[in-house]
Structure formats: C-alpha cells, structure tokens
Design a protein around this motif. Structure first.
Motif, PDB file in Angstrom:
ATOM      1  N   GLY A  20     -20.026  36.882 -48.090  1.00 28.90           N
ATOM      2  CA  GLY A  20     -20.814  37.587 -47.076  1.00 28.90           C
ATOM      3  C   GLY A  20     -22.284  37.646 -47.436  1.00 28.90           C
ATOM      4  O   GLY A  20     -22.640  37.712 -48.612  1.00 28.90           O
ATOM      5  N   GLY A  60     -21.967  42.055 -59.542  1.00 30.31           N
ATOM      6  CA  GLY A  60     -21.132  42.255 -58.359  1.00 30.31           C
ATOM      7  C   GLY A  60     -21.699  41.729 -57.057  1.00 30.31           C
ATOM      8  O   GLY A  60     -21.251  42.107 -55.978  1.00 30.31           O
ATOM      9  N   GLY A  62     -21.750  38.512 -56.214  1.00 29.35           N
ATOM     10  CA  GLY A  62     -21.037  37.313 -55.754  1.00 29.35           C
ATOM     11  C   GLY A  62     -21.401  36.030 -56.480  1.00 29.35           C
ATOM     12  O   GLY A  62     -21.161  34.938 -55.970  1.00 29.35           O
ATOM     13  N   LYS A  63     -21.942  36.152 -57.682  1.00 32.32           N
ATOM     14  CA  LYS A  63     -22.344  34.948 -58.419  1.00 32.32           C
ATOM     15  C   LYS A  63     -21.124  34.086 -58.761  1.00 32.32           C
ATOM     16  O   LYS A  63     -21.155  32.866 -58.650  1.00 32.32           O
ATOM     17  CB  LYS A  63     -23.129  35.334 -59.678  1.00 32.32           C
ATOM     18  CG  LYS A  63     -24.430  36.066 -59.340  1.00 32.32           C
ATOM     19  CD  LYS A  63     -25.306  36.320 -60.546  1.00 32.32           C
ATOM     20  CE  LYS A  63     -24.784  37.421 -61.448  1.00 32.32           C
ATOM     21  NZ  LYS A  63     -24.664  38.737 -60.759  1.00 32.32           N
ATOM     22  N   THR A  64     -20.047  34.766 -59.171  1.00 32.64           N
ATOM     23  CA  THR A  64     -18.820  34.029 -59.487  1.00 32.64           C
ATOM     24  C   THR A  64     -18.252  33.363 -58.235  1.00 32.64           C
ATOM     25  O   THR A  64     -17.813  32.208 -58.277  1.00 32.64           O
ATOM     26  CB  THR A  64     -17.780  34.985 -60.106  1.00 32.64           C
ATOM     27  OG1 THR A  64     -18.392  35.621 -61.237  1.00 32.64           O
ATOM     28  CG2 THR A  64     -16.545  34.240 -60.561  1.00 32.64           C
ATOM     29  N   ASP A 122     -20.385  32.706 -67.144  1.00 24.40           N
ATOM     30  CA  ASP A 122     -20.897  34.012 -66.746  1.00 24.40           C
ATOM     31  C   ASP A 122     -21.549  34.663 -67.978  1.00 24.40           C
ATOM     32  O   ASP A 122     -21.217  34.302 -69.108  1.00 24.40           O
ATOM     33  CB  ASP A 122     -19.718  34.870 -66.243  1.00 24.40           C
ATOM     34  CG  ASP A 122     -20.179  36.004 -65.337  1.00 24.40           C
ATOM     35  OD1 ASP A 122     -21.392  36.118 -65.077  1.00 24.40           O
ATOM     36  OD2 ASP A 122     -19.314  36.773 -64.899  1.00 24.40           O
ATOM     37  N   HIS A 204     -13.891  41.779 -45.901  1.00 22.83           N
ATOM     38  CA  HIS A 204     -12.871  42.540 -46.632  1.00 22.83           C
ATOM     39  C   HIS A 204     -12.028  43.431 -45.702  1.00 22.83           C
ATOM     40  O   HIS A 204     -11.079  44.059 -46.156  1.00 22.83           O
ATOM     41  CB  HIS A 204     -13.518  43.353 -47.751  1.00 22.83           C
ATOM     42  CG  HIS A 204     -14.013  42.479 -48.865  1.00 22.83           C
ATOM     43  ND1 HIS A 204     -13.160  41.907 -49.782  1.00 22.83           N
ATOM     44  CD2 HIS A 204     -15.251  42.035 -49.176  1.00 22.83           C
ATOM     45  CE1 HIS A 204     -13.872  41.154 -50.628  1.00 22.83           C
ATOM     46  NE2 HIS A 204     -15.142  41.214 -50.271  1.00 22.83           N
TER      47      HIS A 204
END
Ligand code: ATP
Length: 274
Positions: A20, A60, A62-64, A122, A204
């Motif tokens: 998103g 948190g 959304g990098k992953t 990461d 979500h």
C-alpha cells in the motif's frame, strides 16, 4: 530468530500491488529493476550492471515487502538474511555466512532454473556500520566478504545477482558500501501519507468482515504517523475486539480501539526500554 528468518524468507510471490502507498518508492524500484530485466540492452549500451539497491526508511514501512515484490517482478529466487545473523563471537564466522548466502542464491537459481537471484539483507547497518578506531574488528571480515562477493558478482556467469539491503539508519553506513558498483542506488521508503494509509488499511481489510459503518478514510485520518506494520496491527486488533464481543462483524468502534491499543502498545514498549 528462526521464526523471523522464516517469515522474512517466506514465499516471494508477493507483488507490488500488495504494497500500500509508497508510490514513489515502488516506481523508483521498478525503474532500477528494469536494469536487471533488460540486461541485453544494458550490455549493448555498455552500462554498468546494477548490483546493489539500498532501501532506507523507518521500521515497518514495507522494505521487506518491497524486496520480495522485486524478486517477483524480476522472476528471481529470493534469499534473505538479517544483519544481526552475522554477528558472532568468533572471527570469520560472519564472513562464512555471507559466502553461504551467495552460494545459496546460486544453488537455488540453478535448481529452480532461474536466471536471476535477489539477496535481501535487512539491518545492513549491523555489519556495514562506520568503522571507529579499532572497534568492531570482528565485523570487518564480514563486511569485506560482502564487498568481495559484490565485486565478483559479474565475474561468474549465471545467475545475475542483485543485492537489496535495508536500513533505518543510512547515516551510519560505512562509505565503502555506498561506492559505485556497490549500493549505489538509494530508495527512500517513507511513512505513508493519508492516501497511503487508506490503501494499506484496505489491503489488510480484504480478508475481514467489516460493517457498512466502517470508514477506512476516517481511520486513515486517525492514524497519522503510523507505519504499515502498525496499520496492519490496527486491523488485526480491531478484529480481535469484535471477536471477543462474539460479533460476526467488525465495527468502526473496534478499529478505533485497535488504534488506541497500537498507540498505547508503542508507548509502553518505549517506556520499558528507556
Ligand atoms: P523493518 O525495518 O522493521 O524490517 P520493514 O520496513 O522491512 O520493517 P516489513 O517487514 O516489510 O517492514 O513490514 C512488516 C509488515 O507490515 C508487513 O508484513 C505488512 O503486513 C505490513 N506492512 C508494512 N508496510 C506495508 C505496506 N506499505 N503495505 C501493506 N502492508 C504493509
């Protein structure tokens, strides 16, 4: 940490549509990845291949997810690790793990008959933090091994390897990591704005029974400063409140309670670590 590793490694089926907000970051990332996709033209023009992308931004955001979507977009195998996994008492262990990571990428690409591999690291700042005097010498080998592997990426043929690293402390990174041919592409992942927050909430909410009174627009307004991970928690906590009341459906009230819970949770987290 095993749990975390599994979560991070997970299936790399995730697409950019499932992330998103982050319109700019997604666009920039796709443009960078086109270097990997259009490798024949890149070669023809004598352009230096892209080896490293650095994703920066708060936890948190959304990098992953971005790294996983990148793997999907480029039809790559996805191999993931976190900087903290390389921190070891004994000299050389971290460097060995870096070697294994690249080896795993190559092996899996061969097994799965893929031309591309993405290695996601990461918390890169843990191994790539600035050197200070004689400190942290045991990490140096780890960092050096990473640089050696990256320098050698195009010396061997298949697969094409791209390393994506993430950090929320870019200013801490050793300049050796940021040189041309290493992590020379930087993409900033920001906290979502209101439109982005609404989009994330919608994503979500997809698998949840929401009452007709629920306004995600209003919820997006109430969650200024929240990260994607926190917004995911709001939806989850809201659903738990509704379930506790033995209802079949989630009301706006439950989601507002979710907002409070996440805000309060963050506060107590911070207090307990201070
Ligand atoms: P960290 O720096 O803490 O590792 P990160 O930036 O890598 O965080 P992710 O692990 O990608 O963040 O996000 C954690 C979770 O938060 C995701 O699994 C997802 O549920 C939710 N999330 C975060 N950002 C978004 C987003 N932009 N869209 C949808 N969900 C998101």
């Amino acid at each position: 940490s095993q749990e975390r590793k599994r979560k991070k490694a997970g299936p790399a089926k995730l697409t950019f549509e499932e992330i998103g907000g982050q319109d700019n970051a997604k666009q920039e990332l796709r443009e960078a990845l086109d270097f990997m996709v259009r490798h024949e033209e890149i070669q023809k023009f004598g352009i230096r291949p892209l080896k490293g992308i650095l994703l920066t931004g708060p936890p948190g955001t959304g990098k992953t997810l971005m790294a996983k979507a990148a793997a999907h977009y480029t039809k790559s195998v996805f191999v993931a690790a976190s900087g903290s996994e390389f921190v070891e008492m004994y000299v050389g262990v971290g460097a060995g793990r870096i070697r294994e990571l690249f080896k795993e990428a190559r092996t899996r690409a061969a097994q799965e008959k893929k031309e591309n591999a993405i290695i996601f690291i990461d918390e890169i700042d843990v191994i790539g933090g600035k050197r200070e005097g004689g400190q942290q010498r045991e990490y140096d080998q780890t960092l050096n091994q990473l640089l050696t592997e990256m320098d050698g990426i195009y010396n061997s043929d298949a697969p094409r390897i791209l390393v994506i690293a993430a950090t929320n402390r870019k200013e801490m990174l050793d300049s050796a990591l940021l040189r041309p041919g290493r992590f020379d592409r930087h993409i900033q992942v920001e906290l979502p704005d209101k439109k982005g927050r609404k989009h994330i909430l919608e994503l979500h909410a997809k698998n949840k029974p929401l009452n007709a009174d629920v306004s995600l627009e209003r919820l997006a307004e109430e969650t200024y400063g929240f990260s994607g991970a926190q917004l995911e928690s709001v939806m989850n906590e809201g659903a738990i409140y509704a379930m506790r009341e033995n209802l079949q459906i989630i009301d706006q009230r439950h989601l507002s309670m979710g907002v409070d819970k996440v805000m309060l949770g963050e506060k107590t987290d911070r207090e307990s670590t201070e």
